[in-house]
Scaffold this motif. Structure first.
Motif, PDB file in Angstrom:
ATOM      1  N   ILE A  31     123.435  48.990  77.623  1.00  0.00           N
ATOM      2  CA  ILE A  31     122.738  47.828  77.052  1.00  0.00           C
ATOM      3  C   ILE A  31     122.114  48.124  75.686  1.00  0.00           C
ATOM      4  O   ILE A  31     121.592  47.235  75.045  1.00  0.00           O
TER       5      ILE A  31
ATOM      6  N   LEU B 248     125.370  39.620  82.369  1.00  0.00           N
ATOM      7  CA  LEU B 248     124.661  40.484  83.315  1.00  0.00           C
ATOM      8  C   LEU B 248     124.925  40.011  84.746  1.00  0.00           C
ATOM      9  O   LEU B 248     125.198  40.826  85.646  1.00  0.00           O
TER      10      LEU B 248
ATOM     11  N   SER C 196     115.010  36.881  71.527  1.00  0.00           N
ATOM     12  CA  SER C 196     114.866  37.680  72.737  1.00  0.00           C
ATOM     13  C   SER C 196     114.115  36.866  73.795  1.00  0.00           C
ATOM     14  O   SER C 196     113.239  36.077  73.466  1.00  0.00           O
TER      15      SER C 196
ATOM     16  N   ARG D 196     111.723  48.871  77.509  1.00  0.00           N
ATOM     17  CA  ARG D 196     113.090  48.364  77.581  1.00  0.00           C
ATOM     18  C   ARG D 196     113.504  48.115  79.033  1.00  0.00           C
ATOM     19  O   ARG D 196     114.146  47.125  79.349  1.00  0.00           O
TER      20      ARG D 196
ATOM     21  N   LEU E 230     115.127  40.293  83.330  1.00  0.00           N
ATOM     22  CA  LEU E 230     116.367  39.508  83.362  1.00  0.00           C
ATOM     23  C   LEU E 230     116.978  39.505  84.767  1.00  0.00           C
ATOM     24  O   LEU E 230     117.457  38.478  85.247  1.00  0.00           O
TER      25      LEU E 230
ATOM     26  N   GLU F 283     112.265  44.943  80.322  1.00  0.00           N
ATOM     27  CA  GLU F 283     113.005  43.797  79.801  1.00  0.00           C
ATOM     28  C   GLU F 283     114.215  43.513  80.698  1.00  0.00           C
ATOM     29  O   GLU F 283     114.450  42.379  81.092  1.00  0.00           O
ATOM     30  N   ILE F 284     114.939  44.550  81.052  1.00  0.00           N
ATOM     31  CA  ILE F 284     116.132  44.366  81.896  1.00  0.00           C
ATOM     32  C   ILE F 284     115.700  43.961  83.320  1.00  0.00           C
ATOM     33  O   ILE F 284     116.351  43.143  83.970  1.00  0.00           O
TER      34      ILE F 284
ATOM     35  N   PRO G  84     123.852  36.859  77.074  1.00  0.00           N
ATOM     36  CA  PRO G  84     123.890  38.138  77.811  1.00  0.00           C
ATOM     37  C   PRO G  84     123.493  37.988  79.278  1.00  0.00           C
ATOM     38  O   PRO G  84     123.913  38.784  80.115  1.00  0.00           O
ATOM     39  N   LEU G  85     122.724  36.954  79.587  1.00  0.00           N
ATOM     40  CA  LEU G  85     122.308  36.742  80.977  1.00  0.00           C
ATOM     41  C   LEU G  85     123.527  36.407  81.851  1.00  0.00           C
ATOM     42  O   LEU G  85     123.629  36.871  82.992  1.00  0.00           O
TER      43      LEU G  85
ATOM     44  N   SER H  99     118.608  53.436  80.448  1.00  0.00           N
ATOM     45  CA  SER H  99     117.679  52.663  79.613  1.00  0.00           C
ATOM     46  C   SER H  99     116.448  53.476  79.275  1.00  0.00           C
ATOM     47  O   SER H  99     115.979  54.283  80.065  1.00  0.00           O
TER      48      SER H  99
ATOM     49  N   LEU I 149     122.356  42.397  74.615  1.00  0.00           N
ATOM     50  CA  LEU I 149     121.038  42.822  75.101  1.00  0.00           C
ATOM     51  C   LEU I 149     120.404  43.867  74.182  1.00  0.00           C
ATOM     52  O   LEU I 149     119.322  44.368  74.442  1.00  0.00           O
ATOM     53  N   SER I 150     121.111  44.183  73.101  1.00  0.00           N
ATOM     54  CA  SER I 150     120.608  45.206  72.184  1.00  0.00           C
ATOM     55  C   SER I 150     119.246  44.822  71.604  1.00  0.00           C
ATOM     56  O   SER I 150     118.963  43.653  71.385  1.00  0.00           O
TER      57      SER I 150
END
Ligand SMILES: [Zn+2]
Length: 465
Positions: free
Chosen positions: A359, A227, A192, A250, A257, A253-254, A223-224, A245, A397-398
């Motif tokens: 996500i 996204l 992560s 969480r 990113l 986190e997004i 995943p970036l 989300s 992104l899980s």
């Protein structure tokens, strides 16, 4: 006197929600997690059923993390007479407090709304619990340091060990007489960008393990990159990207990113990012308060939240919905089971140029799962809302380990082959993962049924004076 040590799952048995695992020993009775059932109506109805164990007979509750399907039943357990301590890490404590208050508020509002609109089958519609019930549970919370050994009785102690799923989340390593029992909690990812990987454990005789992604692998693609593509595609059409989300932890986190993509010039820096959640105000503080629990530097923490427009006031939600042009909206709940995200879906899902970005894991019976399965409409608060927007999923992104990562996590127990109990998974995933463990390790694997009691071992007379 009964000298057996037994385990029984009161929830998250052949399903992914309602986590409650009861460990009974001659000295003490312990509950690990105390979550709500979510998703299918038949599951949600279980939250209203009589608890199959007397809450006053439970001595202690250990909480692995702050997700609602692990902590959301705590106010009811206390209402039913539980008076023991509730052990958790400091970030879990902060998050759980916010999550439970929000959960009570959502339930009170939904009951009120159902009564006002008259769409409930029950009159009057009642909340499962109220804010007052939450307030009565909070004084029982006890903070535990990472790796601190907590003695629960003469022969039973435990430690929390980071497992990389969400901020503050942990596995539980328990010493129980002369045996070691591990409760995995929800196992996170090894790579992560936000959280540290799961910590190593000392070995175990019994492992109670989650199996959410036991039959699947997350894609190898970054995943970036995905996204960036989702945001750029939506921006080109002047559409909105709506990200359901978990709002605290969480969501950050997004946000991190999105912030990275802006810094690297991979998406336009001018796209407004809204975090719409009554809990959001505390999110920044919690992230910055616990630097040991994530990979972000102080500067990164500050920068993540600097770029986001936080909305606490429900009345402003309408302004965000009506704001013209490209925008990114992060709102809860993550599986679209309730909360403000539903207001966004009502207005924005019927518009073709918008994108809903999934996500996280979407449990069976949730609106999130319906979207994964290409639902053409969603039932929201008594009316059907057409889904004409794009629905995109980034499983990379899980917060849950995939099959490969789960097997890797199990490898640490190789020296002392344990018996495995698979919980927290849908039946197809559990069956596939059971076969895989049996093939790879030749270990004994059981998939317990709800409320089925398994005897782990008998305590020798000398060990139990
Ligand atoms: Zn979780």
């Amino acid at each position: 006197m009964n000298n057996q040590v037994t385990i029984k799952s009161l929830g998250a048995a052949e399903t992914v929600t309602g986590s409650k695992h009861l460990l009974t020993t001659p000295e003490i009775t312990i509950l690990v997690d105390c979550g709500l059932f979510q998703g299918l109506k038949t599951l949600r109805n279980k939250n209203w059923e009589i608890l199959p164990v007397d809450a006053t007979q439970i001595d202690a509750l250990l909480l692995t993390h702050a997700h609602l399907d692990h902590c959301g039943y705590i106010p009811l357990l206390v209402k039913k007479g539980f008076k023991g301590k509730i052990y958790m890490t400091a970030p879990t404590r902060d998050l759980t407090e916010i999550i439970l208050r929000d959960s009570a508020k959502i339930q009170e509002e939904e009951a009120q709304f159902a009564n006002d609109q008259g769409y409930s089958k029950h009159t009057p519609a009642l909340p499962l619990y109220t804010t007052d019930d939450v307030e009565r549970a909070l004084p029982l919370f006890v903070e535990v340091e990472h790796s601190q050994v907590v003695q629960l009785s003469d022969s039973v102690s435990f430690q929390f060990r980071k497992n990389g799923h969400i901020l503050g989340s942990c596995s539980i390593q328990m010493s129980c007489y002369d045996k070691k029992i591990v409760f995995s909690g929800d196992i996170g990812r090894n790579n992560s960008r936000f959280l540290l990987p799961p910590a190593a454990l000392d070995g175990a005789d019994y492992v109670v393990m989650e199996s959410t992604y036991g039959d699947r692998l997350h894609p190898d693609t970054d995943p970036l990159d995905q996204l960036a593509k989702v945001i750029n595609d939506a921006t080109e059409d002047h559409g909105a990207v709506i990200i359901p989300s978990f709002a605290v932890g969480r969501a950050q986190e997004i946000m991190h990113l999105i912030n990275l993509l802006k810094k690297e010039g991979r998406i336009s820096t001018w796209i407004p990012v809204f975090l719409d959640s009554p809990m959001a105000a505390n999110a920044t503080d919690i992230l910055c308060k616990y630097p040991k629990w994530h990979k972000l530097s102080k500067e990164e923490c500050d920068s993540v939240c600097h770029d986001v427009i936080i909305n606490r006031d429900f009345h402003n939600t309408r302004n965000i919905i009506e704001k013209k042009g490209a925008k990114i909206i992060i709102s809860a709940s993550g599986m679209l089971t309730g909360g403000r995200i539903l207001e966004y879906m009502k207005s924005l899902a019927p518009v073709k140029k918008n994108t809903v970005l999934l996500i996280g894991y979407q449990a069976e019976g949730t609106r999130g799962r319906a979207l994964q399965n290409n639902a053409h409409e969603l039932k929201i608060r008594g009316t059907y809302v057409p889904v004409r927007c794009k629905v995109v999923e980034i499983t990379g992104l899980s917060g849950h380990a995939d099959q490969k990562e789960l097997l890797l996590w199990l490898k640490q127990f190789e020296k002392r082959p344990p018996q495995i109990f698979l919980v927290h998974g849908e039946p197809s995933s559990q069956q596939a993962f059971k076969l895989k463990i049996e093939y790879e390790f030749k270990w004994k694997v059981k998939i317990p049924k709800e409320n089925e009691e398994s005897v782990l071992f008998e305590v020798k007379a000398s060990a139990h004076a």
